[in-house]
Design a protein around this motif. Sequence first.
Motif, PDB file in Angstrom:
ATOM      1  N   CYS A  16      49.463 -80.951   3.994  1.00 53.40           N
ATOM      2  CA  CYS A  16      48.852 -79.730   3.464  1.00 53.40           C
ATOM      3  C   CYS A  16      48.767 -78.641   4.536  1.00 53.40           C
ATOM      4  O   CYS A  16      48.243 -77.555   4.274  1.00 53.40           O
TER       5      CYS A  16
ATOM      6  N   CYS B 200      46.776 -82.207   9.304  1.00 52.36           N
ATOM      7  CA  CYS B 200      47.517 -82.937   8.268  1.00 52.36           C
ATOM      8  C   CYS B 200      48.854 -82.242   8.030  1.00 52.36           C
ATOM      9  O   CYS B 200      48.908 -81.035   7.771  1.00 52.36           O
TER      10      CYS B 200
ATOM     11  N   CYS C  37      45.154 -86.359   3.309  1.00 54.58           N
ATOM     12  CA  CYS C  37      43.951 -86.223   4.130  1.00 54.58           C
ATOM     13  C   CYS C  37      42.677 -86.191   3.288  1.00 54.58           C
ATOM     14  O   CYS C  37      41.579 -86.131   3.836  1.00 54.58           O
TER      15      CYS C  37
ATOM     16  N   CYS D  90      44.294 -82.554  -1.112  1.00 56.02           N
ATOM     17  CA  CYS D  90      45.469 -83.197  -0.529  1.00 56.02           C
ATOM     18  C   CYS D  90      45.330 -84.715  -0.628  1.00 56.02           C
ATOM     19  O   CYS D  90      44.272 -85.271  -0.330  1.00 56.02           O
TER      20      CYS D  90
END
Length: 376
Positions: free
Chosen positions: A166, A163, A192, A189
Amino acid sequence: MASTRPRDPYEVLGVPRGADETQIKKAFRRLARELHPDVNAHDPGAEEKFKEAAEAYEILSDAERRATYDRYGHEGLRSGGMGPNFEGFGSISDLFDAFFGGGGFGGASRTGPVQGSDIAVSADVELAQAASGASVDLNFEAIDACERCHGNGAEPGTPITTCARCGGAGMLQAVSRSPFGQVVRQVPCDVCGGDGRLPETPCERCEGRGREVRRRTVAVDVPAGIADGQRIRLSGHGHAGERGGPPGDLYVRVRVRPDERFVRDGDHLVTVLDVSAPQAALGADLQVPSLDGGHELELPAGTQPGEILRVRGQGMPVLRRPGRRGDLRVVVNVVTPRRLTREQRDLMQRLGATMRPEDLRSDESVLGRLKRLLGG
Ligand SMILES: [Zn+2]
Ligand SMILES: [Zn+2]
Protein backbone atom coordinates in the motif's frame (compact mmCIF):
# COMPACT_ATOMS: atom_id res chain seq x y z
CA MET A 1 -38.84 -0.68 -0.95
CA ALA A 2 -41.70 1.49 -2.16
CA SER A 3 -44.97 0.26 -0.77
CA THR A 4 -47.21 2.06 -3.23
CA ARG A 5 -47.10 1.86 -7.03
CA PRO A 6 -43.53 2.53 -8.10
CA ARG A 7 -43.11 5.75 -10.02
CA ASP A 8 -41.84 6.00 -13.54
CA PRO A 9 -38.02 5.92 -13.32
CA TYR A 10 -37.65 8.62 -16.00
CA GLU A 11 -39.90 10.85 -13.96
CA VAL A 12 -38.00 10.05 -10.74
CA LEU A 13 -34.66 11.01 -12.27
CA GLY A 14 -36.19 13.86 -14.26
CA VAL A 15 -34.76 12.75 -17.60
CA PRO A 16 -36.45 12.41 -21.02
CA ARG A 17 -37.28 8.96 -22.44
CA GLY A 18 -34.47 9.21 -24.92
CA ALA A 19 -31.81 10.21 -22.36
CA ASP A 20 -28.42 8.61 -22.87
CA GLU A 21 -26.24 6.86 -20.29
CA THR A 22 -24.31 10.02 -19.35
CA GLN A 23 -27.48 12.07 -18.82
CA ILE A 24 -28.95 9.34 -16.62
CA LYS A 25 -25.78 9.03 -14.57
CA LYS A 26 -25.54 12.79 -14.10
CA ALA A 27 -29.18 13.07 -13.07
CA PHE A 28 -28.77 10.33 -10.50
CA ARG A 29 -25.57 11.78 -9.06
CA ARG A 30 -27.21 15.15 -8.62
CA LEU A 31 -30.27 13.64 -6.94
CA ALA A 32 -28.21 11.34 -4.78
CA ARG A 33 -26.13 14.20 -3.43
CA GLU A 34 -29.28 16.17 -2.67
CA LEU A 35 -31.07 13.30 -1.01
CA HIS A 36 -28.27 11.52 0.78
CA PRO A 37 -29.43 10.77 4.35
CA ASP A 38 -26.23 12.24 5.83
CA VAL A 39 -26.88 15.68 4.35
CA ASN A 40 -30.64 15.46 4.76
CA ALA A 41 -31.04 14.59 8.41
CA HIS A 42 -33.82 17.17 8.71
CA ASP A 43 -35.95 15.57 5.99
CA PRO A 44 -37.36 12.21 7.13
CA GLY A 45 -38.54 11.44 3.61
CA ALA A 46 -35.09 11.84 2.09
CA GLU A 47 -34.07 8.25 2.62
CA GLU A 48 -37.18 6.95 0.86
CA LYS A 49 -36.63 9.36 -2.01
CA PHE A 50 -32.98 8.35 -2.22
CA LYS A 51 -34.00 4.69 -2.42
CA GLU A 52 -36.50 5.52 -5.14
CA ALA A 53 -33.83 7.37 -7.11
CA ALA A 54 -31.41 4.47 -6.69
CA GLU A 55 -34.04 2.01 -7.90
CA ALA A 56 -34.82 4.18 -10.88
CA TYR A 57 -31.12 4.44 -11.67
CA GLU A 58 -30.71 0.69 -11.35
CA ILE A 59 -33.35 0.17 -14.04
CA LEU A 60 -32.25 2.86 -16.47
CA SER A 61 -28.50 2.20 -16.21
CA ASP A 62 -28.90 -1.39 -17.34
CA ALA A 63 -29.69 -1.63 -21.06
CA GLU A 64 -31.57 -4.91 -20.74
CA ARG A 65 -33.67 -3.80 -17.79
CA ARG A 66 -34.33 -0.43 -19.36
CA ALA A 67 -35.61 -2.14 -22.53
CA THR A 68 -37.83 -4.43 -20.45
CA TYR A 69 -39.22 -1.46 -18.59
CA ASP A 70 -39.82 0.50 -21.79
CA ARG A 71 -41.88 -2.38 -23.20
CA TYR A 72 -43.68 -3.80 -20.17
CA GLY A 73 -43.31 -1.26 -17.34
CA HIS A 74 -42.65 -2.29 -13.73
CA GLU A 75 -44.77 -5.44 -14.23
CA GLY A 76 -42.30 -6.71 -16.77
CA LEU A 77 -39.37 -6.29 -14.40
CA ARG A 78 -41.12 -8.13 -11.61
CA SER A 79 -42.30 -11.09 -13.70
CA GLY A 80 -38.86 -11.40 -15.18
CA GLY A 81 -37.44 -11.95 -11.71
CA MET A 82 -35.48 -8.74 -11.87
CA GLY A 83 -36.57 -7.01 -8.73
CA PRO A 84 -34.44 -4.33 -7.13
CA ASN A 85 -31.12 -5.64 -6.03
CA PHE A 86 -29.86 -3.46 -3.18
CA GLU A 87 -29.98 -5.97 -0.38
CA GLY A 88 -26.31 -6.82 -0.68
CA PHE A 89 -25.36 -3.26 0.22
CA GLY A 90 -26.84 -3.36 3.69
CA SER A 91 -27.76 0.28 4.05
CA ILE A 92 -28.29 3.38 1.99
CA SER A 93 -25.03 4.71 3.36
CA ASP A 94 -23.17 1.64 2.07
CA LEU A 95 -24.92 2.01 -1.26
CA PHE A 96 -23.80 5.57 -1.48
CA ASP A 97 -20.26 4.69 -0.49
CA ALA A 98 -20.23 1.99 -3.13
CA PHE A 99 -21.24 4.47 -5.78
CA PHE A 100 -19.15 7.46 -4.88
CA GLY A 101 -16.24 5.74 -3.18
CA GLY A 102 -16.02 5.44 0.58
CA GLY A 103 -15.21 8.46 2.66
CA GLY A 104 -16.76 10.94 0.25
CA PHE A 105 -19.41 11.89 2.80
CA GLY A 106 -17.50 11.61 6.00
CA GLY A 107 -16.97 7.86 5.90
CA ALA A 108 -14.57 6.78 8.64
CA SER A 109 -11.08 5.77 7.72
CA ARG A 110 -10.16 2.35 8.92
CA THR A 111 -6.55 3.05 9.81
CA GLY A 112 -5.29 4.63 12.96
CA PRO A 113 -5.64 3.70 16.60
CA VAL A 114 -8.45 1.34 17.56
CA GLN A 115 -9.61 1.01 21.13
CA GLY A 116 -9.56 -2.50 22.55
CA SER A 117 -12.84 -4.29 23.20
CA ASP A 118 -14.46 -4.55 26.59
CA ILE A 119 -14.34 -7.78 28.56
CA ALA A 120 -17.13 -9.16 30.71
CA VAL A 121 -16.36 -11.56 33.52
CA SER A 122 -18.22 -12.63 36.61
CA ALA A 123 -17.06 -12.82 40.21
CA ASP A 124 -18.69 -15.14 42.71
CA VAL A 125 -18.78 -14.06 46.33
CA GLU A 126 -20.38 -15.43 49.48
CA LEU A 127 -23.10 -13.40 51.14
CA ALA A 128 -20.72 -12.74 54.05
CA GLN A 129 -18.17 -11.31 51.58
CA ALA A 130 -20.84 -9.15 50.01
CA ALA A 131 -21.51 -7.87 53.53
CA SER A 132 -17.91 -7.25 54.53
CA GLY A 133 -16.55 -6.25 51.14
CA ALA A 134 -13.81 -8.38 49.60
CA SER A 135 -10.92 -8.38 47.18
CA VAL A 136 -11.54 -11.08 44.58
CA ASP A 137 -8.90 -12.32 42.16
CA LEU A 138 -10.28 -12.71 38.66
CA ASN A 139 -8.48 -14.96 36.24
CA PHE A 140 -9.41 -14.63 32.57
CA GLU A 141 -7.99 -14.59 29.06
CA ALA A 142 -7.48 -11.24 27.38
CA ILE A 143 -5.73 -9.78 24.39
CA ASP A 144 -2.54 -8.07 25.47
CA ALA A 145 0.33 -6.41 23.70
CA CYS A 146 2.89 -9.11 22.86
CA GLU A 147 5.44 -9.35 25.62
CA ARG A 148 8.34 -10.03 23.24
CA CYS A 149 7.87 -7.18 20.74
CA HIS A 150 5.87 -4.84 23.02
CA GLY A 151 3.16 -4.66 20.41
CA ASN A 152 5.04 -3.48 17.33
CA GLY A 153 5.14 -6.94 15.75
CA ALA A 154 8.86 -6.88 14.95
CA GLU A 155 11.42 -9.34 16.23
CA PRO A 156 13.39 -7.33 18.81
CA GLY A 157 16.31 -5.53 17.17
CA THR A 158 14.90 -5.72 13.63
CA PRO A 159 13.63 -2.71 11.65
CA ILE A 160 10.05 -1.81 10.76
CA THR A 161 9.62 -0.74 7.14
CA THR A 162 6.96 0.86 4.97
CA CYS A 163 4.44 -1.63 3.57
CA ALA A 164 5.30 -2.32 -0.06
CA ARG A 165 1.73 -3.22 -1.05
CA CYS A 166 0.00 0.00 0.00
CA GLY A 167 3.08 2.24 -0.03
CA GLY A 168 2.46 3.16 3.60
CA ALA A 169 -1.07 4.48 3.07
CA GLY A 170 -2.67 1.56 4.87
CA MET A 171 -5.58 1.58 2.43
CA LEU A 172 -6.12 -0.03 -0.95
CA GLN A 173 -8.63 0.72 -3.66
CA ALA A 174 -10.85 -2.23 -4.39
CA VAL A 175 -12.74 -2.25 -7.70
CA SER A 176 -15.93 -4.26 -7.89
CA ARG A 177 -19.05 -4.62 -10.00
CA SER A 178 -22.35 -3.27 -8.78
CA PRO A 179 -25.70 -2.26 -10.22
CA PHE A 180 -24.02 1.06 -11.05
CA GLY A 181 -21.18 -0.48 -12.98
CA GLN A 182 -17.65 -0.41 -11.63
CA VAL A 183 -17.24 1.00 -8.14
CA VAL A 184 -14.11 1.78 -6.23
CA ARG A 185 -13.96 1.58 -2.48
CA GLN A 186 -11.24 2.02 0.09
CA VAL A 187 -10.37 -1.10 2.04
CA PRO A 188 -7.64 -1.66 4.62
CA CYS A 189 -4.47 -3.10 3.14
CA ASP A 190 -4.51 -6.87 3.38
CA VAL A 191 -0.77 -7.09 4.00
CA CYS A 192 -0.24 -4.54 6.78
CA GLY A 193 -3.83 -4.50 8.04
CA GLY A 194 -4.08 -0.73 7.66
CA ASP A 195 -0.92 0.08 9.55
CA GLY A 196 1.11 1.18 6.54
CA ARG A 197 4.19 -0.22 8.24
CA LEU A 198 5.43 -3.76 8.49
CA PRO A 199 8.08 -5.49 10.53
CA GLU A 200 10.85 -6.81 8.28
CA THR A 201 11.19 -9.83 10.53
CA PRO A 202 7.92 -10.68 12.27
CA CYS A 203 8.13 -11.30 15.97
CA GLU A 204 8.43 -15.04 16.45
CA ARG A 205 6.12 -15.04 19.46
CA CYS A 206 3.07 -13.25 17.97
CA GLU A 207 3.93 -13.80 14.28
CA GLY A 208 3.90 -10.05 13.73
CA ARG A 209 0.42 -9.38 15.06
CA GLY A 210 1.76 -7.46 18.03
CA ARG A 211 -0.94 -8.86 20.23
CA GLU A 212 -1.44 -12.16 21.95
CA VAL A 213 -3.97 -13.82 24.17
CA ARG A 214 -2.75 -14.15 27.71
CA ARG A 215 -4.17 -15.26 31.04
CA ARG A 216 -4.44 -12.32 33.31
CA THR A 217 -5.21 -11.97 37.00
CA VAL A 218 -6.88 -8.82 38.18
CA ALA A 219 -7.93 -8.13 41.74
CA VAL A 220 -11.31 -6.45 42.00
CA ASP A 221 -12.54 -4.77 45.15
CA VAL A 222 -16.11 -5.82 45.76
CA PRO A 223 -17.65 -3.09 47.92
CA ALA A 224 -19.60 -3.95 51.06
CA GLY A 225 -23.32 -4.10 50.40
CA ILE A 226 -23.14 -5.14 46.75
CA ALA A 227 -26.17 -7.01 45.44
CA ASP A 228 -26.35 -10.02 43.19
CA GLY A 229 -26.11 -9.03 39.52
CA GLN A 230 -24.53 -5.61 40.03
CA ARG A 231 -21.63 -4.70 37.76
CA ILE A 232 -18.31 -3.11 38.55
CA ARG A 233 -16.39 -1.35 35.78
CA LEU A 234 -12.62 -1.41 35.78
CA SER A 235 -11.58 1.22 33.28
CA GLY A 236 -8.67 0.24 31.03
CA HIS A 237 -8.60 -3.42 32.05
CA GLY A 238 -10.22 -4.76 28.85
CA HIS A 239 -8.50 -6.05 25.72
CA ALA A 240 -5.44 -4.15 24.53
CA GLY A 241 -6.01 -1.61 21.76
CA GLU A 242 -4.63 -1.81 18.24
CA ARG A 243 -2.10 0.52 16.65
CA GLY A 244 -1.60 2.48 19.84
CA GLY A 245 -5.28 2.66 20.74
CA PRO A 246 -6.31 2.58 24.41
CA PRO A 247 -7.45 -0.65 26.04
CA GLY A 248 -11.13 -1.45 26.58
CA ASP A 249 -12.81 -1.75 29.94
CA LEU A 250 -13.44 -4.71 32.18
CA TYR A 251 -16.98 -5.28 33.41
CA VAL A 252 -17.30 -7.53 36.42
CA ARG A 253 -20.74 -8.94 37.12
CA VAL A 254 -20.93 -9.86 40.79
CA ARG A 255 -22.80 -13.01 41.66
CA VAL A 256 -23.66 -13.34 45.33
CA ARG A 257 -24.05 -17.01 46.22
CA PRO A 258 -27.25 -17.82 48.05
CA ASP A 259 -26.86 -18.41 51.78
CA GLU A 260 -29.24 -21.05 53.09
CA ARG A 261 -29.66 -19.21 56.39
CA PHE A 262 -30.88 -15.94 54.90
CA VAL A 263 -33.11 -14.41 52.30
CA ARG A 264 -31.96 -10.98 51.27
CA ASP A 265 -34.53 -8.21 51.00
CA GLY A 266 -32.63 -5.15 49.84
CA ASP A 267 -30.45 -4.14 52.76
CA HIS A 268 -32.36 -6.38 55.15
CA LEU A 269 -31.80 -10.04 55.84
CA VAL A 270 -34.63 -12.37 56.68
CA THR A 271 -34.19 -15.60 58.61
CA VAL A 272 -36.55 -18.13 60.12
CA LEU A 273 -36.25 -19.20 63.76
CA ASP A 274 -37.85 -22.44 64.89
CA VAL A 275 -39.15 -22.24 68.46
CA SER A 276 -41.18 -24.66 70.55
CA ALA A 277 -44.67 -23.87 71.79
CA PRO A 278 -43.49 -23.50 75.40
CA GLN A 279 -40.71 -21.11 74.30
CA ALA A 280 -43.23 -19.04 72.34
CA ALA A 281 -45.63 -19.05 75.27
CA LEU A 282 -43.12 -18.45 78.06
CA GLY A 283 -40.49 -16.41 76.24
CA ALA A 284 -36.82 -17.39 75.91
CA ASP A 285 -33.31 -16.10 75.26
CA LEU A 286 -32.26 -17.57 71.94
CA GLN A 287 -29.44 -17.41 69.40
CA VAL A 288 -30.31 -16.39 65.85
CA PRO A 289 -27.95 -16.78 62.92
CA SER A 290 -26.37 -13.53 61.80
CA LEU A 291 -23.57 -12.65 59.40
CA ASP A 292 -21.24 -12.21 62.37
CA GLY A 293 -21.90 -15.78 63.44
CA GLY A 294 -24.83 -15.43 65.80
CA HIS A 295 -26.82 -12.90 67.72
CA GLU A 296 -28.71 -12.99 71.03
CA LEU A 297 -32.43 -12.58 70.64
CA GLU A 298 -34.96 -12.23 73.41
CA LEU A 299 -38.14 -13.99 72.41
CA PRO A 300 -40.99 -12.27 74.26
CA ALA A 301 -43.56 -14.38 76.08
CA GLY A 302 -46.65 -14.92 73.95
CA THR A 303 -44.90 -14.66 70.59
CA GLN A 304 -47.23 -15.74 67.82
CA PRO A 305 -46.33 -18.00 64.86
CA GLY A 306 -45.18 -15.89 61.93
CA GLU A 307 -44.42 -12.91 64.10
CA ILE A 308 -41.42 -10.95 62.84
CA LEU A 309 -38.81 -9.75 65.30
CA ARG A 310 -36.37 -7.10 64.22
CA VAL A 311 -32.70 -7.03 65.13
CA ARG A 312 -31.53 -3.57 64.18
CA GLY A 313 -28.28 -3.15 62.29
CA GLN A 314 -27.65 -6.87 61.74
CA GLY A 315 -28.60 -6.87 58.05
CA MET A 316 -26.48 -5.96 55.03
CA PRO A 317 -24.38 -2.81 54.88
CA VAL A 318 -25.87 -0.11 52.68
CA LEU A 319 -23.76 0.19 49.51
CA ARG A 320 -21.49 3.25 49.62
CA ARG A 321 -23.02 4.48 52.90
CA PRO A 322 -20.39 3.53 55.47
CA GLY A 323 -21.80 2.71 58.89
CA ARG A 324 -25.34 2.17 57.68
CA ARG A 325 -26.80 -1.31 57.82
CA GLY A 326 -30.17 -2.91 57.26
CA ASP A 327 -31.93 -5.08 59.82
CA LEU A 328 -32.11 -8.76 60.50
CA ARG A 329 -35.75 -9.83 60.45
CA VAL A 330 -36.50 -12.99 62.33
CA VAL A 331 -39.67 -14.82 61.34
CA VAL A 332 -40.78 -16.91 64.30
CA ASN A 333 -41.86 -20.41 63.37
CA VAL A 334 -43.62 -22.12 66.25
CA VAL A 335 -43.08 -25.80 65.65
CA THR A 336 -45.78 -28.21 66.60
CA PRO A 337 -44.10 -31.45 67.75
CA ARG A 338 -44.78 -34.43 65.50
CA ARG A 339 -43.73 -37.12 67.95
CA LEU A 340 -44.22 -37.00 71.68
CA THR A 341 -42.91 -39.16 74.46
CA ARG A 342 -45.43 -40.66 76.85
CA GLU A 343 -44.54 -37.96 79.40
CA GLN A 344 -44.89 -35.11 76.90
CA ARG A 345 -48.22 -36.42 75.70
CA ASP A 346 -49.41 -36.56 79.30
CA LEU A 347 -48.27 -32.98 79.93
CA MET A 348 -49.89 -31.75 76.73
CA GLN A 349 -53.17 -33.39 77.62
CA ARG A 350 -53.11 -31.77 81.06
CA LEU A 351 -52.24 -28.41 79.54
CA GLY A 352 -54.96 -28.78 76.91
CA ALA A 353 -57.56 -29.56 79.53
CA THR A 354 -56.84 -26.22 81.21
CA MET A 355 -57.13 -24.17 78.01
CA ARG A 356 -60.28 -22.13 77.63
CA PRO A 357 -61.44 -20.58 74.33
CA GLU A 358 -60.57 -17.11 75.58
CA ASP A 359 -56.92 -18.20 76.10
CA LEU A 360 -56.63 -18.62 72.33
CA ARG A 361 -57.92 -15.19 71.51
CA SER A 362 -55.41 -13.06 69.74
CA ASP A 363 -55.08 -9.30 70.16
CA GLU A 364 -55.16 -9.02 66.42
CA SER A 365 -57.96 -10.01 64.09
CA VAL A 366 -57.25 -13.07 61.90
CA LEU A 367 -57.53 -10.90 58.84
CA GLY A 368 -55.09 -8.36 60.24
CA ARG A 369 -52.55 -11.06 60.94
CA LEU A 370 -52.94 -12.49 57.46
CA LYS A 371 -52.36 -9.08 55.96
CA ARG A 372 -49.27 -8.58 58.08
CA LEU A 373 -47.87 -11.99 57.16
CA LEU A 374 -48.48 -11.60 53.46
CA GLY A 375 -47.67 -7.93 53.13
CA GLY A 376 -44.84 -7.61 55.62
ZN1 LIG B 1 5.36 -10.01 19.26
ZN1 LIG C 1 -0.04 -2.08 3.55
